[in-house]
Motif scaffolding. Sequence first.
Motif, PDB file in Angstrom:
ATOM      1  N   GLN A 181       1.177  -0.995  -0.023  1.00 16.49           N
ATOM      2  CA  GLN A 181      -0.098   0.163   0.259  1.00 16.49           C
ATOM      3  C   GLN A 181       0.739   1.154  -0.399  1.00 16.49           C
ATOM      4  O   GLN A 181       0.541   1.976  -0.411  1.00 16.49           O
ATOM      5  N   GLU A 182       2.290   1.129   0.781  1.00 14.60           N
ATOM      6  CA  GLU A 182       2.718   2.639   0.868  1.00 14.60           C
ATOM      7  C   GLU A 182       3.361   3.021  -0.607  1.00 14.60           C
ATOM      8  O   GLU A 182       3.452   3.452  -0.805  1.00 14.60           O
ATOM      9  N   LEU A 183       3.863   1.506  -1.542  1.00 15.93           N
ATOM     10  CA  LEU A 183       3.964   1.903  -2.389  1.00 15.93           C
ATOM     11  C   LEU A 183       3.599   2.469  -3.769  1.00 15.93           C
ATOM     12  O   LEU A 183       3.820   2.555  -4.347  1.00 15.93           O
ATOM     13  N   SER A 184       2.101   1.795  -3.811  1.00 15.81           N
ATOM     14  CA  SER A 184       1.389   2.182  -4.386  1.00 15.81           C
ATOM     15  C   SER A 184       0.927   3.572  -4.344  1.00 15.81           C
ATOM     16  O   SER A 184       0.236   4.156  -5.065  1.00 15.81           O
ATOM     17  N   ARG A 185       1.089   4.215  -3.032  1.00 13.01           N
ATOM     18  CA  ARG A 185       0.622   5.950  -3.159  1.00 13.01           C
ATOM     19  C   ARG A 185       1.633   6.712  -3.829  1.00 13.01           C
ATOM     20  O   ARG A 185       1.357   7.756  -3.224  1.00 13.01           O
ATOM     21  N   ARG A 186       2.691   6.292  -4.110  1.00 14.20           N
ATOM     22  CA  ARG A 186       3.431   6.950  -4.464  1.00 14.20           C
ATOM     23  C   ARG A 186       3.040   8.004  -5.004  1.00 14.20           C
ATOM     24  O   ARG A 186       2.631   8.118  -6.417  1.00 14.20           O
ATOM     25  N   SER A 187       3.274   9.609  -5.405  1.00 19.41           N
ATOM     26  CA  SER A 187       3.047  10.213  -6.199  1.00 19.41           C
ATOM     27  C   SER A 187       3.479  11.056  -7.013  1.00 19.41           C
ATOM     28  O   SER A 187       5.600  10.204  -7.372  1.00 19.41           O
ATOM     29  N   ALA A 188       3.945  11.366  -8.006  1.00 15.06           N
ATOM     30  CA  ALA A 188       4.430  11.756  -9.238  1.00 15.06           C
ATOM     31  C   ALA A 188       5.714  12.298  -8.711  1.00 15.06           C
ATOM     32  O   ALA A 188       6.643  12.607  -9.484  1.00 15.06           O
ATOM     33  N   THR A 189       5.331  13.041  -7.612  1.00 16.27           N
ATOM     34  CA  THR A 189       6.661  14.185  -6.824  1.00 16.27           C
ATOM     35  C   THR A 189       7.739  12.795  -6.417  1.00 16.27           C
ATOM     36  O   THR A 189       8.995  13.261  -6.139  1.00 16.27           O
ATOM     37  N   ASP A 190       7.734  11.416  -5.944  1.00 13.58           N
ATOM     38  CA  ASP A 190       8.267  11.127  -6.067  1.00 13.58           C
ATOM     39  C   ASP A 190       9.958   9.878  -6.430  1.00 13.58           C
ATOM     40  O   ASP A 190      10.331   9.215  -6.097  1.00 13.58           O
ATOM     41  N   VAL A 191       8.703  10.156  -7.690  1.00 12.76           N
ATOM     42  CA  VAL A 191       9.916   9.640  -8.705  1.00 12.76           C
ATOM     43  C   VAL A 191      11.175  10.259  -8.981  1.00 12.76           C
ATOM     44  O   VAL A 191      10.983  11.383  -8.768  1.00 12.76           O
ATOM     45  N   VAL A 192      12.167   9.660  -9.336  1.00 16.65           N
ATOM     46  CA  VAL A 192      13.631   9.292 -10.083  1.00 16.65           C
ATOM     47  C   VAL A 192      13.360  10.587 -11.006  1.00 16.65           C
ATOM     48  O   VAL A 192      13.067  10.305 -11.675  1.00 16.65           O
ATOM     49  N   ASP A 193      14.091  12.061 -11.390  1.00 17.30           N
ATOM     50  CA  ASP A 193      14.328  12.830 -12.340  1.00 17.30           C
ATOM     51  C   ASP A 193      15.213  11.804 -13.569  1.00 17.30           C
ATOM     52  O   ASP A 193      16.478  11.815 -13.101  1.00 17.30           O
ATOM     53  N   HIS A 194      14.924  11.416 -13.826  1.00 20.39           N
ATOM     54  CA  HIS A 194      16.025  10.442 -15.426  1.00 20.39           C
ATOM     55  C   HIS A 194      16.394  11.063 -16.032  1.00 20.39           C
ATOM     56  O   HIS A 194      15.656  11.121 -17.855  1.00 20.39           O
ATOM     57  N   ARG A 195      17.501  12.215 -16.532  1.00 17.79           N
ATOM     58  CA  ARG A 195      17.499  12.506 -17.095  1.00 17.79           C
ATOM     59  C   ARG A 195      18.944  12.254 -17.491  1.00 17.79           C
ATOM     60  O   ARG A 195      20.003  11.319 -17.890  1.00 17.79           O
ATOM     61  N   SER A 196      19.246  12.278 -19.498  1.00 16.70           N
ATOM     62  CA  SER A 196      19.550  11.547 -19.775  1.00 16.70           C
ATOM     63  C   SER A 196      21.275  12.513 -19.299  1.00 16.70           C
ATOM     64  O   SER A 196      21.262  13.178 -19.695  1.00 16.70           O
ATOM     65  N   ALA A 197      21.790  10.972 -20.303  1.00 17.70           N
ATOM     66  CA  ALA A 197      23.865  11.770 -19.801  1.00 17.70           C
ATOM     67  C   ALA A 197      24.562  13.236 -20.676  1.00 17.70           C
ATOM     68  O   ALA A 197      25.033  14.039 -20.145  1.00 17.70           O
ATOM     69  N   ALA A 198      23.480  13.592 -21.364  1.00 16.20           N
ATOM     70  CA  ALA A 198      23.731  14.611 -21.764  1.00 16.20           C
ATOM     71  C   ALA A 198      23.353  16.080 -21.571  1.00 16.20           C
ATOM     72  O   ALA A 198      24.326  17.072 -21.568  1.00 16.20           O
ATOM     73  N   GLU A 199      22.191  16.568 -21.290  1.00 15.67           N
ATOM     74  CA  GLU A 199      21.636  17.673 -20.459  1.00 15.67           C
ATOM     75  C   GLU A 199      22.418  17.392 -19.304  1.00 15.67           C
ATOM     76  O   GLU A 199      22.978  18.713 -18.939  1.00 15.67           O
ATOM     77  N   ASP A 200      23.068  16.416 -18.827  1.00 19.81           N
ATOM     78  CA  ASP A 200      24.100  16.457 -18.031  1.00 19.81           C
ATOM     79  C   ASP A 200      25.591  17.649 -18.025  1.00 19.81           C
ATOM     80  O   ASP A 200      26.605  17.863 -17.200  1.00 19.81           O
ATOM     81  N   ASP A 201      25.708  17.200 -19.122  1.00 23.86           N
ATOM     82  CA  ASP A 201      27.501  17.866 -19.738  1.00 23.86           C
ATOM     83  C   ASP A 201      27.634  19.412 -20.174  1.00 23.86           C
ATOM     84  O   ASP A 201      28.128  19.381 -20.716  1.00 23.86           O
TER      85      ASP A 201
END
Length: 63
Positions: free
Chosen positions: A31-51
Amino acid sequence: MGRGRQKAKQTKVARELKYYTPPTDIRALEQELSRRSATDVVDHRSAAEDDVDPYVDWNDERD
């Protein structure tokens, strides 16, 4: 003379704490894991954006 008995008791308690595994409530965990909101999701940026250097334009303007 009482130090040996005291140390043995401390060792016993430490061992019990080290190997203690509390019961896991799987339903509560689901139940705790299913209630995760969109803000809890990790931002997966591409490696090019970090450069990208945000100061590239600033350095060019100073010359």
